[in-house]
Write a protein that holds these residues in place. Structure first.
Motif, PDB file in Angstrom:
ATOM      1  N   GLN A 179      -2.664   6.993   3.927  1.00  0.00           N
ATOM      2  CA  GLN A 179      -3.323   6.474   5.117  1.00  0.00           C
ATOM      3  C   GLN A 179      -2.419   6.545   6.353  1.00  0.00           C
ATOM      4  O   GLN A 179      -2.892   6.484   7.488  1.00  0.00           O
ATOM      5  CB  GLN A 179      -3.777   5.017   4.891  1.00  0.00           C
ATOM      6  CG  GLN A 179      -2.656   3.981   4.833  1.00  0.00           C
ATOM      7  CD  GLN A 179      -2.024   3.882   3.447  1.00  0.00           C
ATOM      8  OE1 GLN A 179      -2.197   4.749   2.609  1.00  0.00           O
ATOM      9  NE2 GLN A 179      -1.287   2.810   3.224  1.00  0.00           N
ATOM     10  N   ASN A 205      -4.042   5.580  13.901  1.00  0.00           N
ATOM     11  CA  ASN A 205      -5.305   5.459  13.168  1.00  0.00           C
ATOM     12  C   ASN A 205      -5.377   4.084  12.526  1.00  0.00           C
ATOM     13  O   ASN A 205      -4.489   3.236  12.713  1.00  0.00           O
ATOM     14  CB  ASN A 205      -5.432   6.579  12.122  1.00  0.00           C
ATOM     15  CG  ASN A 205      -4.303   6.543  11.089  1.00  0.00           C
ATOM     16  OD1 ASN A 205      -3.514   5.584  11.033  1.00  0.00           O
ATOM     17  ND2 ASN A 205      -4.218   7.572  10.269  1.00  0.00           N
ATOM     18  N   ASN A 206      -6.429   3.843  11.761  1.00  0.00           N
ATOM     19  CA  ASN A 206      -6.593   2.530  11.138  1.00  0.00           C
ATOM     20  C   ASN A 206      -5.467   2.227  10.161  1.00  0.00           C
ATOM     21  O   ASN A 206      -5.066   1.069  10.001  1.00  0.00           O
ATOM     22  CB  ASN A 206      -7.945   2.452  10.419  1.00  0.00           C
ATOM     23  CG  ASN A 206      -9.112   2.413  11.388  1.00  0.00           C
ATOM     24  OD1 ASN A 206      -8.956   2.007  12.535  1.00  0.00           O
ATOM     25  ND2 ASN A 206     -10.286   2.834  10.925  1.00  0.00           N
ATOM     26  N   GLY A 207      -4.962   3.271   9.498  1.00  0.00           N
ATOM     27  CA  GLY A 207      -3.864   3.056   8.560  1.00  0.00           C
ATOM     28  C   GLY A 207      -2.639   2.514   9.258  1.00  0.00           C
ATOM     29  O   GLY A 207      -1.971   1.590   8.746  1.00  0.00           O
ATOM     30  N   GLN A 249      -0.479   8.892   8.473  1.00  0.00           N
ATOM     31  CA  GLN A 249      -0.439  10.337   8.694  1.00  0.00           C
ATOM     32  C   GLN A 249       0.466  10.669   9.877  1.00  0.00           C
ATOM     33  O   GLN A 249       0.551   9.912  10.854  1.00  0.00           O
ATOM     34  CB  GLN A 249      -1.849  10.877   8.943  1.00  0.00           C
ATOM     35  CG  GLN A 249      -2.788  10.656   7.770  1.00  0.00           C
ATOM     36  CD  GLN A 249      -4.207  11.117   8.061  1.00  0.00           C
ATOM     37  OE1 GLN A 249      -4.608  11.239   9.212  1.00  0.00           O
ATOM     38  NE2 GLN A 249      -4.973  11.355   7.001  1.00  0.00           N
ATOM     39  N   ASN A 279       0.809  -1.232   0.000  1.00  0.00           N
ATOM     40  CA  ASN A 279       0.000   0.000   0.000  1.00  0.00           C
ATOM     41  C   ASN A 279       0.839   1.277   0.000  1.00  0.00           C
ATOM     42  O   ASN A 279       0.675   2.152   0.863  1.00  0.00           O
ATOM     43  CB  ASN A 279      -0.935   0.004   1.211  1.00  0.00           C
ATOM     44  CG  ASN A 279      -2.084  -0.977   1.056  1.00  0.00           C
ATOM     45  OD1 ASN A 279      -2.119  -1.760   0.112  1.00  0.00           O
ATOM     46  ND2 ASN A 279      -3.026  -0.961   1.984  1.00  0.00           N
TER      47      ASN A 279
END
Length: 564
Positions: free
Chosen positions: A250, A264-266, A252, A195
Protein backbone atom coordinates in the motif's frame (compact mmCIF):
# COMPACT_ATOMS: atom_id res chain seq x y z
CA UNK A 1 -9.83 8.73 -40.52
CA UNK A 2 -10.67 8.52 -36.82
CA UNK A 3 -10.11 4.96 -35.53
CA UNK A 4 -12.94 3.00 -33.94
CA UNK A 5 -10.71 1.81 -31.06
CA UNK A 6 -7.37 2.72 -29.50
CA UNK A 7 -4.97 0.85 -27.20
CA UNK A 8 -2.15 1.88 -24.88
CA UNK A 9 1.36 1.55 -26.24
CA UNK A 10 4.93 2.75 -25.73
CA UNK A 11 5.97 5.10 -28.51
CA UNK A 12 9.34 4.41 -30.17
CA UNK A 13 10.56 7.90 -29.26
CA UNK A 14 10.30 6.94 -25.58
CA UNK A 15 13.18 4.53 -26.12
CA UNK A 16 15.26 7.43 -27.46
CA UNK A 17 14.74 9.22 -24.10
CA UNK A 18 15.39 6.24 -21.85
CA UNK A 19 18.70 7.64 -20.58
CA UNK A 20 16.71 10.36 -18.83
CA UNK A 21 14.60 7.98 -16.75
CA UNK A 22 17.29 7.84 -14.04
CA UNK A 23 19.91 10.25 -12.73
CA UNK A 24 22.52 7.59 -13.53
CA UNK A 25 24.64 8.47 -10.52
CA UNK A 26 26.73 5.65 -9.11
CA UNK A 27 24.63 5.53 -5.95
CA UNK A 28 21.34 5.30 -7.88
CA UNK A 29 22.65 2.55 -10.16
CA UNK A 30 24.14 0.48 -7.34
CA UNK A 31 21.01 0.85 -5.22
CA UNK A 32 18.75 -0.29 -8.06
CA UNK A 33 20.94 -3.31 -8.88
CA UNK A 34 21.02 -4.26 -5.19
CA UNK A 35 17.21 -4.24 -5.21
CA UNK A 36 17.17 -6.56 -8.25
CA UNK A 37 19.52 -8.97 -6.48
CA UNK A 38 17.31 -9.03 -3.38
CA UNK A 39 14.15 -9.67 -5.43
CA UNK A 40 15.99 -12.53 -7.18
CA UNK A 41 16.38 -14.28 -3.82
CA UNK A 42 20.08 -13.56 -3.38
CA UNK A 43 21.66 -14.29 -0.01
CA UNK A 44 24.68 -12.01 -0.55
CA UNK A 45 26.10 -9.48 -3.01
CA UNK A 46 29.74 -9.02 -3.97
CA UNK A 47 31.04 -5.76 -5.47
CA UNK A 48 34.43 -5.44 -7.14
CA UNK A 49 36.12 -2.30 -8.46
CA UNK A 50 38.63 -3.32 -11.11
CA UNK A 51 41.18 -0.71 -12.09
CA UNK A 52 44.61 -0.75 -13.67
CA UNK A 53 43.58 -1.20 -17.29
CA UNK A 54 42.41 1.39 -19.81
CA UNK A 55 39.00 1.43 -18.09
CA UNK A 56 37.78 1.06 -14.53
CA UNK A 57 35.14 -1.65 -14.26
CA UNK A 58 32.46 -2.12 -11.62
CA UNK A 59 31.29 -5.70 -11.05
CA UNK A 60 28.11 -6.46 -9.07
CA UNK A 61 27.59 -10.17 -8.49
CA UNK A 62 24.73 -11.91 -6.67
CA UNK A 63 23.83 -15.52 -5.93
CA UNK A 64 20.10 -15.23 -6.68
CA UNK A 65 18.03 -17.31 -9.09
CA UNK A 66 19.30 -15.41 -12.15
CA UNK A 67 17.44 -13.97 -15.12
CA UNK A 68 15.43 -16.55 -17.02
CA UNK A 69 14.73 -14.51 -20.14
CA UNK A 70 17.44 -12.14 -21.46
CA UNK A 71 14.73 -10.20 -23.30
CA UNK A 72 13.35 -8.86 -19.99
CA UNK A 73 16.43 -6.79 -19.25
CA UNK A 74 16.03 -4.65 -22.35
CA UNK A 75 12.23 -4.56 -22.47
CA UNK A 76 11.00 -1.41 -20.78
CA UNK A 77 8.27 -2.25 -18.25
CA UNK A 78 8.67 -6.02 -18.25
CA UNK A 79 9.82 -7.11 -14.81
CA UNK A 80 9.72 -10.89 -15.03
CA UNK A 81 9.20 -11.09 -11.25
CA UNK A 82 6.93 -13.56 -9.52
CA UNK A 83 3.36 -12.76 -8.58
CA UNK A 84 4.36 -12.58 -4.91
CA UNK A 85 7.13 -10.08 -5.64
CA UNK A 86 4.78 -7.96 -7.73
CA UNK A 87 2.21 -8.01 -4.91
CA UNK A 88 4.71 -6.93 -2.29
CA UNK A 89 6.76 -4.35 -4.15
CA UNK A 90 5.13 -3.27 -7.39
CA UNK A 91 8.36 -3.60 -9.45
CA UNK A 92 8.33 -1.42 -12.54
CA UNK A 93 10.45 -3.51 -14.88
CA UNK A 94 12.92 -0.65 -15.20
CA UNK A 95 15.73 -1.79 -12.90
CA UNK A 96 18.35 -2.56 -15.54
CA UNK A 97 17.38 0.64 -17.33
CA UNK A 98 19.15 2.50 -14.53
CA UNK A 99 22.22 1.53 -16.59
CA UNK A 100 20.89 3.25 -19.72
CA UNK A 101 23.65 5.02 -21.59
CA UNK A 102 26.39 2.87 -20.02
CA UNK A 103 28.56 0.18 -21.58
CA UNK A 104 27.33 -2.91 -19.75
CA UNK A 105 27.93 -6.66 -19.76
CA UNK A 106 25.27 -8.91 -18.21
CA UNK A 107 25.97 -12.55 -17.34
CA UNK A 108 23.24 -14.63 -15.74
CA UNK A 109 21.96 -18.16 -15.22
CA UNK A 110 18.57 -19.16 -16.64
CA UNK A 111 17.06 -21.81 -14.39
CA UNK A 112 14.34 -22.90 -16.81
CA UNK A 113 16.94 -23.45 -19.53
CA UNK A 114 19.63 -24.63 -17.09
CA UNK A 115 22.11 -22.54 -18.98
CA UNK A 116 24.19 -19.46 -18.45
CA UNK A 117 24.09 -16.60 -20.94
CA UNK A 118 25.91 -13.34 -21.61
CA UNK A 119 24.93 -10.07 -23.31
CA UNK A 120 27.11 -7.06 -24.09
CA UNK A 121 25.08 -3.85 -24.34
CA UNK A 122 27.10 -0.98 -25.82
CA UNK A 123 26.30 2.52 -24.56
CA UNK A 124 24.77 3.41 -27.93
CA UNK A 125 22.37 0.43 -27.92
CA UNK A 126 20.07 1.78 -25.20
CA UNK A 127 18.40 4.37 -27.41
CA UNK A 128 17.93 2.15 -30.46
CA UNK A 129 16.28 -1.13 -31.27
CA UNK A 130 19.40 -2.72 -32.72
CA UNK A 131 19.80 -6.47 -31.98
CA UNK A 132 21.97 -7.45 -29.00
CA UNK A 133 23.70 -10.80 -29.32
CA UNK A 134 23.21 -13.43 -26.62
CA UNK A 135 25.95 -16.01 -26.18
CA UNK A 136 26.43 -18.98 -23.84
CA UNK A 137 28.33 -18.33 -20.59
CA UNK A 138 29.77 -20.71 -17.96
CA UNK A 139 28.10 -18.86 -15.05
CA UNK A 140 26.31 -21.46 -12.91
CA UNK A 141 24.09 -19.32 -10.70
CA UNK A 142 22.95 -15.75 -10.02
CA UNK A 143 23.75 -12.66 -12.06
CA UNK A 144 26.95 -10.73 -12.67
CA UNK A 145 26.79 -7.22 -14.12
CA UNK A 146 29.88 -5.34 -15.29
CA UNK A 147 29.76 -1.60 -15.94
CA UNK A 148 32.41 0.57 -17.57
CA UNK A 149 32.82 3.30 -14.93
CA UNK A 150 32.57 6.90 -16.15
CA UNK A 151 35.07 9.43 -14.81
CA UNK A 152 32.30 11.22 -12.89
CA UNK A 153 31.82 8.15 -10.67
CA UNK A 154 35.43 7.48 -9.73
CA UNK A 155 35.86 9.90 -6.82
CA UNK A 156 32.87 8.68 -4.76
CA UNK A 157 32.32 5.16 -6.10
CA UNK A 158 33.50 3.24 -3.02
CA UNK A 159 31.56 5.58 -0.71
CA UNK A 160 28.43 5.21 -2.85
CA UNK A 161 28.63 1.42 -2.64
CA UNK A 162 29.07 1.60 1.15
CA UNK A 163 26.13 3.99 1.45
CA UNK A 164 23.89 1.71 -0.62
CA UNK A 165 24.87 -1.25 1.59
CA UNK A 166 24.39 0.50 4.96
CA UNK A 167 20.71 -0.33 5.46
CA UNK A 168 20.47 -3.11 2.85
CA UNK A 169 19.09 -6.39 4.26
CA UNK A 170 21.74 -8.61 2.60
CA UNK A 171 25.47 -8.76 3.38
CA UNK A 172 27.61 -6.91 0.83
CA UNK A 173 31.34 -7.16 0.27
CA UNK A 174 33.48 -4.62 -1.53
CA UNK A 175 36.70 -6.03 -2.97
CA UNK A 176 36.37 -8.98 -0.59
CA UNK A 177 35.76 -6.95 2.60
CA UNK A 178 32.40 -6.96 4.35
CA UNK A 179 30.73 -3.55 4.36
CA UNK A 180 29.16 -2.33 7.61
CA UNK A 181 25.40 -2.60 7.98
CA UNK A 182 23.13 -0.79 10.41
CA UNK A 183 19.56 -1.45 11.44
CA UNK A 184 17.42 1.41 10.11
CA UNK A 185 15.75 1.63 13.50
CA UNK A 186 18.92 1.46 15.59
CA UNK A 187 18.65 3.67 18.73
CA UNK A 188 14.85 3.87 18.49
CA UNK A 189 13.23 4.20 21.92
CA UNK A 190 10.08 2.47 20.74
CA UNK A 191 9.38 0.07 17.85
CA UNK A 192 6.11 -1.44 16.72
CA UNK A 193 4.94 -3.28 13.60
CA UNK A 194 2.11 -2.04 11.41
CA UNK A 195 0.82 -3.53 8.13
CA UNK A 196 4.12 -4.85 6.86
CA UNK A 197 6.25 -2.06 8.31
CA UNK A 198 8.30 -1.43 11.42
CA UNK A 199 7.80 2.02 12.92
CA UNK A 200 10.64 3.30 15.08
CA UNK A 201 10.26 6.34 17.35
CA UNK A 202 13.28 8.46 18.22
CA UNK A 203 14.06 11.37 20.51
CA UNK A 204 15.97 13.93 18.46
CA UNK A 205 16.97 17.54 18.94
CA UNK A 206 15.53 19.59 16.06
CA UNK A 207 19.04 20.73 15.09
CA UNK A 208 20.19 17.13 14.55
CA UNK A 209 18.00 16.36 11.53
CA UNK A 210 16.36 18.01 8.51
CA UNK A 211 13.30 17.38 6.37
CA UNK A 212 15.64 16.02 3.69
CA UNK A 213 16.80 13.14 5.89
CA UNK A 214 15.55 9.66 5.10
CA UNK A 215 12.34 8.59 6.82
CA UNK A 216 11.39 5.47 4.85
CA UNK A 217 13.68 2.49 4.30
CA UNK A 218 12.64 0.33 1.36
CA UNK A 219 14.99 -2.65 1.71
CA UNK A 220 18.04 -0.37 1.81
CA UNK A 221 16.67 2.41 -0.38
CA UNK A 222 16.14 5.30 2.05
CA UNK A 223 14.02 8.26 1.03
CA UNK A 224 12.69 11.41 2.71
CA UNK A 225 9.00 11.49 3.50
CA UNK A 226 6.91 13.92 5.50
CA UNK A 227 5.89 12.04 8.63
CA UNK A 228 4.36 13.34 11.87
CA UNK A 229 6.66 14.61 14.59
CA UNK A 230 5.81 15.83 18.08
CA UNK A 231 7.52 18.58 20.04
CA UNK A 232 6.91 18.76 23.77
CA UNK A 233 6.52 22.21 25.34
CA UNK A 234 9.45 24.36 26.55
CA UNK A 235 12.54 22.18 26.86
CA UNK A 236 10.73 18.87 26.45
CA UNK A 237 11.62 16.08 24.05
CA UNK A 238 11.23 16.20 20.28
CA UNK A 239 9.88 12.96 18.82
CA UNK A 240 10.28 11.78 15.22
CA UNK A 241 9.80 8.47 13.42
CA UNK A 242 11.42 6.26 10.81
CA UNK A 243 9.65 3.48 8.96
CA UNK A 244 11.21 0.21 7.80
CA UNK A 245 9.12 -1.19 4.92
CA UNK A 246 9.30 -4.94 4.32
CA UNK A 247 5.82 -6.01 3.08
CA UNK A 248 3.63 -2.98 2.52
CA UNK A 249 2.31 -2.82 -1.06
CA UNK A 250 0.00 0.00 0.00
CA UNK A 251 3.05 2.26 0.32
CA UNK A 252 4.05 3.02 -3.25
CA UNK A 253 7.04 4.93 -4.57
CA UNK A 254 7.10 7.29 -7.55
CA UNK A 255 8.61 5.48 -10.53
CA UNK A 256 11.10 4.97 -11.94
CA UNK A 257 13.66 6.45 -9.57
CA UNK A 258 11.72 5.70 -6.33
CA UNK A 259 12.91 8.93 -4.63
CA UNK A 260 9.58 9.82 -3.02
CA UNK A 261 6.39 8.18 -1.81
CA UNK A 262 3.10 8.53 -3.65
CA UNK A 263 0.46 10.50 -1.74
CA UNK A 264 -2.30 7.91 -1.41
CA UNK A 265 -4.53 6.36 1.23
CA UNK A 266 -1.77 3.96 2.23
CA UNK A 267 0.56 6.84 3.11
CA UNK A 268 -2.23 8.65 4.94
CA UNK A 269 -2.87 5.58 7.07
CA UNK A 270 0.87 5.16 7.68
CA UNK A 271 1.08 8.71 9.00
CA UNK A 272 -1.79 8.01 11.37
CA UNK A 273 0.01 4.87 12.58
CA UNK A 274 3.20 6.91 13.10
CA UNK A 275 1.33 9.44 15.26
CA UNK A 276 -0.10 6.61 17.36
CA UNK A 277 3.36 5.05 17.74
CA UNK A 278 4.87 8.36 18.87
CA UNK A 279 2.14 8.91 21.46
CA UNK A 280 2.56 5.34 22.71
CA UNK A 281 6.28 6.00 23.09
CA UNK A 282 5.49 9.15 25.09
CA UNK A 283 2.96 7.27 27.23
CA UNK A 284 5.65 4.75 28.11
CA UNK A 285 7.72 7.55 29.64
CA UNK A 286 5.21 7.99 32.46
CA UNK A 287 4.96 11.80 32.19
CA UNK A 288 5.11 14.36 29.42
CA UNK A 289 4.97 18.04 28.52
CA UNK A 290 2.71 17.91 25.50
CA UNK A 291 0.55 20.87 24.61
CA UNK A 292 -3.13 20.42 25.41
CA UNK A 293 -3.83 20.24 21.68
CA UNK A 294 -1.39 17.35 21.20
CA UNK A 295 -2.72 15.64 24.33
CA UNK A 296 -6.27 15.74 22.94
CA UNK A 297 -5.00 14.41 19.61
CA UNK A 298 -3.40 11.44 21.38
CA UNK A 299 -6.64 10.65 23.18
CA UNK A 300 -8.60 10.90 19.91
CA UNK A 301 -6.17 8.36 18.43
CA UNK A 302 -6.89 5.97 21.30
CA UNK A 303 -3.70 6.54 23.34
CA UNK A 304 -4.50 7.12 27.01
CA UNK A 305 -2.27 9.90 28.34
CA UNK A 306 -2.46 11.83 31.61
CA UNK A 307 -2.35 15.61 31.54
CA UNK A 308 1.07 17.20 31.21
CA UNK A 309 3.23 17.35 34.33
CA UNK A 310 1.80 20.17 36.44
CA UNK A 311 4.69 22.57 36.82
CA UNK A 312 5.70 25.91 35.34
CA UNK A 313 8.93 27.88 35.39
CA UNK A 314 9.41 30.73 37.84
CA UNK A 315 8.76 34.12 36.27
CA UNK A 316 11.70 36.26 35.21
CA UNK A 317 10.95 39.73 33.89
CA UNK A 318 11.86 39.89 30.20
CA UNK A 319 14.56 42.28 29.01
CA UNK A 320 14.00 44.49 25.97
CA UNK A 321 17.06 42.81 24.44
CA UNK A 322 15.51 39.43 23.61
CA UNK A 323 18.97 37.84 23.47
CA UNK A 324 19.18 38.09 27.25
CA UNK A 325 15.91 36.30 27.94
CA UNK A 326 15.82 32.71 29.12
CA UNK A 327 13.66 30.34 31.12
CA UNK A 328 14.63 30.32 34.77
CA UNK A 329 14.87 26.53 34.97
CA UNK A 330 13.27 26.76 38.44
CA UNK A 331 10.19 24.56 38.43
CA UNK A 332 7.19 25.65 40.46
CA UNK A 333 4.51 23.14 41.42
CA UNK A 334 2.67 25.19 44.07
CA UNK A 335 -1.07 25.00 43.22
CA UNK A 336 -1.31 28.67 44.28
CA UNK A 337 1.13 29.81 41.58
CA UNK A 338 0.10 32.87 39.59
CA UNK A 339 0.62 33.05 35.82
CA UNK A 340 2.25 36.20 34.46
CA UNK A 341 1.16 37.17 30.96
CA UNK A 342 3.71 38.19 28.35
CA UNK A 343 4.39 41.77 29.46
CA UNK A 344 6.62 44.30 27.71
CA UNK A 345 10.01 44.82 29.35
CA UNK A 346 9.31 48.53 29.88
CA UNK A 347 6.66 47.58 32.48
CA UNK A 348 7.88 44.12 33.50
CA UNK A 349 11.34 45.23 34.66
CA UNK A 350 10.26 47.91 37.18
CA UNK A 351 7.28 45.72 38.17
CA UNK A 352 9.66 42.88 39.07
CA UNK A 353 11.59 45.26 41.34
CA UNK A 354 8.40 46.25 43.14
CA UNK A 355 7.16 42.66 43.44
CA UNK A 356 10.51 41.55 44.89
CA UNK A 357 9.87 43.92 47.83
CA UNK A 358 6.24 42.92 48.27
CA UNK A 359 4.34 40.32 46.24
CA UNK A 360 0.67 41.38 46.16
CA UNK A 361 -0.48 38.26 44.31
CA UNK A 362 -0.37 35.73 47.14
CA UNK A 363 1.46 32.96 45.27
CA UNK A 364 4.71 32.44 43.38
CA UNK A 365 4.80 34.02 39.93
CA UNK A 366 5.35 31.73 36.94
CA UNK A 367 5.86 32.13 33.20
CA UNK A 368 2.72 31.85 31.08
CA UNK A 369 2.55 28.80 28.84
CA UNK A 370 -0.51 29.16 26.66
CA UNK A 371 0.12 25.75 25.07
CA UNK A 372 -1.26 24.32 28.34
CA UNK A 373 -4.62 26.08 28.07
CA UNK A 374 -7.10 23.22 28.19
CA UNK A 375 -5.46 21.29 31.04
CA UNK A 376 -7.52 21.39 34.21
CA UNK A 377 -4.56 22.16 36.45
CA UNK A 378 -3.52 25.10 34.26
CA UNK A 379 -6.94 26.60 33.64
CA UNK A 380 -7.69 26.99 37.39
CA UNK A 381 -4.59 29.12 38.03
CA UNK A 382 -4.87 32.86 38.70
CA UNK A 383 -3.44 34.98 35.88
CA UNK A 384 -2.09 38.53 35.87
CA UNK A 385 -3.66 40.06 32.75
CA UNK A 386 -2.56 43.69 33.09
CA UNK A 387 0.22 45.70 34.74
CA UNK A 388 0.37 49.49 34.99
CA UNK A 389 1.78 52.20 37.24
CA UNK A 390 -0.20 54.95 38.94
CA UNK A 391 1.92 58.03 39.53
CA UNK A 392 1.28 61.05 41.76
CA UNK A 393 3.30 64.17 41.00
CA UNK A 394 2.03 67.27 42.78
CA UNK A 395 -1.54 67.77 41.62
CA UNK A 396 -1.17 65.24 38.81
CA UNK A 397 -2.48 61.68 39.20
CA UNK A 398 -1.97 59.57 36.07
CA UNK A 399 -1.40 56.02 34.83
CA UNK A 400 1.36 54.78 32.53
CA UNK A 401 1.92 51.37 30.96
CA UNK A 402 3.80 49.79 28.07
CA UNK A 403 1.35 51.43 25.66
CA UNK A 404 0.12 54.44 27.67
CA UNK A 405 2.51 57.40 27.78
CA UNK A 406 2.63 60.11 30.44
CA UNK A 407 0.59 63.31 30.05
CA UNK A 408 2.40 66.26 28.49
CA UNK A 409 2.42 68.23 31.76
CA UNK A 410 4.20 65.46 33.71
CA UNK A 411 7.91 66.02 34.39
CA UNK A 412 10.49 63.26 34.33
CA UNK A 413 12.44 62.60 37.51
CA UNK A 414 11.17 62.72 41.08
CA UNK A 415 7.50 62.06 41.85
CA UNK A 416 5.56 61.84 45.10
CA UNK A 417 4.27 58.26 44.81
CA UNK A 418 4.31 55.28 42.45
CA UNK A 419 1.94 52.34 42.77
CA UNK A 420 2.09 49.13 40.73
CA UNK A 421 -1.48 48.14 39.85
CA UNK A 422 -2.49 44.75 38.45
CA UNK A 423 -5.63 43.08 37.15
CA UNK A 424 -5.90 39.38 37.96
CA UNK A 425 -8.39 36.91 36.52
CA UNK A 426 -9.29 33.87 38.61
CA UNK A 427 -12.26 31.50 38.64
CA UNK A 428 -14.20 33.74 36.27
CA UNK A 429 -13.70 36.85 38.41
CA UNK A 430 -11.50 39.91 37.94
CA UNK A 431 -9.46 41.05 40.92
CA UNK A 432 -7.36 44.20 41.44
CA UNK A 433 -4.09 44.19 43.39
CA UNK A 434 -1.43 46.82 44.06
CA UNK A 435 1.87 47.49 45.79
CA UNK A 436 4.24 50.44 46.20
CA UNK A 437 7.00 50.90 43.63
CA UNK A 438 10.18 52.96 43.39
CA UNK A 439 10.56 53.32 39.62
CA UNK A 440 8.28 53.48 36.58
CA UNK A 441 8.87 54.05 32.87
CA UNK A 442 6.50 55.16 30.13
CA UNK A 443 6.98 55.03 26.37
CA UNK A 444 7.39 58.08 24.19
CA UNK A 445 4.62 58.82 21.73
CA UNK A 446 6.35 56.69 19.06
CA UNK A 447 6.92 53.80 21.55
CA UNK A 448 10.52 53.44 20.41
CA UNK A 449 11.83 53.60 24.01
CA UNK A 450 14.78 55.84 23.22
CA UNK A 451 17.02 57.19 25.97
CA UNK A 452 15.78 60.74 25.49
CA UNK A 453 12.13 60.00 24.68
CA UNK A 454 11.19 57.45 27.33
CA UNK A 455 9.65 58.89 30.52
CA UNK A 456 11.48 58.03 33.74
CA UNK A 457 9.89 58.43 37.17
CA UNK A 458 11.46 57.73 40.58
CA UNK A 459 9.60 57.94 43.88
CA UNK A 460 10.87 60.72 46.13
CA UNK A 461 12.73 59.30 49.08
CA UNK A 462 13.84 56.16 47.23
CA UNK A 463 17.22 54.88 48.33
CA UNK A 464 17.95 53.47 44.90
CA UNK A 465 21.18 54.97 43.48
CA UNK A 466 20.99 56.75 40.14
CA UNK A 467 23.21 54.17 38.45
CA UNK A 468 20.92 51.39 39.72
CA UNK A 469 18.01 53.16 38.03
CA UNK A 470 20.13 53.43 34.88
CA UNK A 471 20.82 49.68 34.98
CA UNK A 472 17.10 48.98 35.35
CA UNK A 473 16.33 51.33 32.47
CA UNK A 474 18.86 49.52 30.27
CA UNK A 475 17.15 46.15 30.88
CA UNK A 476 13.75 47.72 30.23
CA UNK A 477 14.54 49.74 27.10
CA UNK A 478 17.81 48.78 25.40
CA UNK A 479 17.19 46.88 22.19
CA UNK A 480 20.08 46.52 19.72
CA UNK A 481 19.48 47.54 16.15
CA UNK A 482 19.36 44.80 13.50
CA UNK A 483 20.29 47.33 10.82
CA UNK A 484 23.35 46.03 8.96
CA UNK A 485 24.80 49.56 8.98
CA UNK A 486 24.49 49.94 12.74
CA UNK A 487 27.51 49.77 15.03
CA UNK A 488 28.41 46.56 16.79
CA UNK A 489 26.31 45.29 19.67
CA UNK A 490 28.97 46.28 22.21
CA UNK A 491 29.24 49.80 20.81
CA UNK A 492 25.46 50.26 20.86
CA UNK A 493 25.25 48.98 24.44
CA UNK A 494 28.09 51.20 25.70
CA UNK A 495 26.55 54.26 24.07
CA UNK A 496 23.13 53.48 25.54
CA UNK A 497 24.59 52.95 29.02
CA UNK A 498 26.53 56.21 28.92
CA UNK A 499 23.57 58.24 27.62
CA UNK A 500 21.16 56.63 30.10
CA UNK A 501 23.50 57.25 33.06
CA UNK A 502 23.99 60.89 32.07
CA UNK A 503 20.27 61.51 31.67
CA UNK A 504 19.17 59.75 34.87
CA UNK A 505 21.91 61.28 37.02
CA UNK A 506 20.93 64.68 35.64
CA UNK A 507 17.27 64.05 36.49
CA UNK A 508 17.91 62.78 40.01
CA UNK A 509 21.12 64.54 41.10
CA UNK A 510 21.30 67.62 38.90
CA UNK A 511 23.29 68.81 35.90
CA UNK A 512 26.61 69.01 37.74
CA UNK A 513 26.40 65.36 38.79
CA UNK A 514 25.50 64.36 35.24
CA UNK A 515 28.46 66.31 33.83
CA UNK A 516 30.80 64.70 36.37
CA UNK A 517 29.50 61.25 35.44
CA UNK A 518 30.03 61.88 31.73
CA UNK A 519 33.60 63.14 32.25
CA UNK A 520 34.46 60.23 34.52
CA UNK A 521 33.07 57.89 31.87
CA UNK A 522 35.27 59.48 29.19
CA UNK A 523 38.46 59.42 31.30
CA UNK A 524 38.02 56.23 33.32
CA UNK A 525 39.77 54.06 30.76
CA UNK A 526 42.95 56.15 30.67
CA UNK A 527 44.41 55.74 34.17
CA UNK A 528 47.22 53.61 32.72
CA UNK A 529 48.62 56.67 30.92
CA UNK A 530 49.54 58.39 34.20
CA UNK A 531 52.86 57.24 35.78
CA UNK A 532 52.66 56.12 39.37
CA UNK A 533 54.67 59.12 40.59
CA UNK A 534 52.57 61.76 38.80
CA UNK A 535 49.22 63.49 39.32
CA UNK A 536 47.33 65.01 36.40
CA UNK A 537 44.91 67.88 36.89
CA UNK A 538 42.57 68.81 34.05
CA UNK A 539 40.66 72.08 33.91
CA UNK A 540 38.03 72.38 31.21
CA UNK A 541 35.61 75.12 30.25
CA UNK A 542 34.14 76.46 27.02
CA UNK A 543 37.24 78.58 26.34
CA UNK A 544 40.16 76.39 27.28
CA UNK A 545 41.48 73.00 28.21
CA UNK A 546 44.31 73.06 30.73
CA UNK A 547 46.34 70.00 31.73
CA UNK A 548 48.72 70.22 34.68
CA UNK A 549 51.14 67.41 35.64
CA UNK A 550 52.98 67.45 38.99
CA UNK A 551 54.95 64.97 41.04
CA UNK A 552 52.77 62.89 43.27
CA UNK A 553 53.50 63.62 46.93
CA UNK A 554 54.84 60.64 48.82
CA UNK A 555 52.65 59.45 51.70
CA UNK A 556 53.97 60.52 55.14
CA UNK A 557 56.22 58.04 56.94
CA UNK A 558 54.98 56.80 60.28
CA UNK A 559 57.73 56.24 62.88
CA UNK A 560 57.60 53.65 65.61
CA UNK A 561 57.15 56.34 68.21
CA UNK A 562 54.24 57.85 66.24
CA UNK A 563 52.77 54.45 65.68
CA UNK A 564 53.02 53.75 69.37
Amino acid sequence: MIPATIATAVAPETIAKVTRLFNNTAFDVVTELFQNARRAGALAVAVLIQSGGPDTLLHIIDDGHGIADPTSIVTLGRSGWSDETRRMEDPAGMGVFSLAGRDVMVRSFSRPDRQGWMAHIPASAWETSRPIAISPDPISRGTAITIKVPDSWLKTLADDVAKAAKHYPLPVTLDGKALPREDWLADAVHIEEWNGTRIGVFQKHPSSYTTHDGRLNFHGLTIPCKLPDVQEVDRGHHWIARVDIFDAPQIQLVLPARKEAIENNGLTELRRAVSIAIYRAIAAQGSHRLSAERWREAIDLGVDLPEAAAYLFAWIAPAADSGRNYASGERTTDPAMVVMSDFDALVAQPAAEAIATHNPFGGPLVMAQDAFIGYRWYDVLARVDDLRFRIVQGNLDFVVSATLDAPAEAEDGWVDAITLEATISHAGASIEASTAADVAFAPDRWTCNSVDGTSIFVCRGSSRPSLAVADLFERAAFEPSSDSDADSYDTQLERFQADAAERIIGLLEGDNAALESRIRDKLSGHYFMVPADRTVTVVINRERLEVKIVERAAPPTVTNEEGA
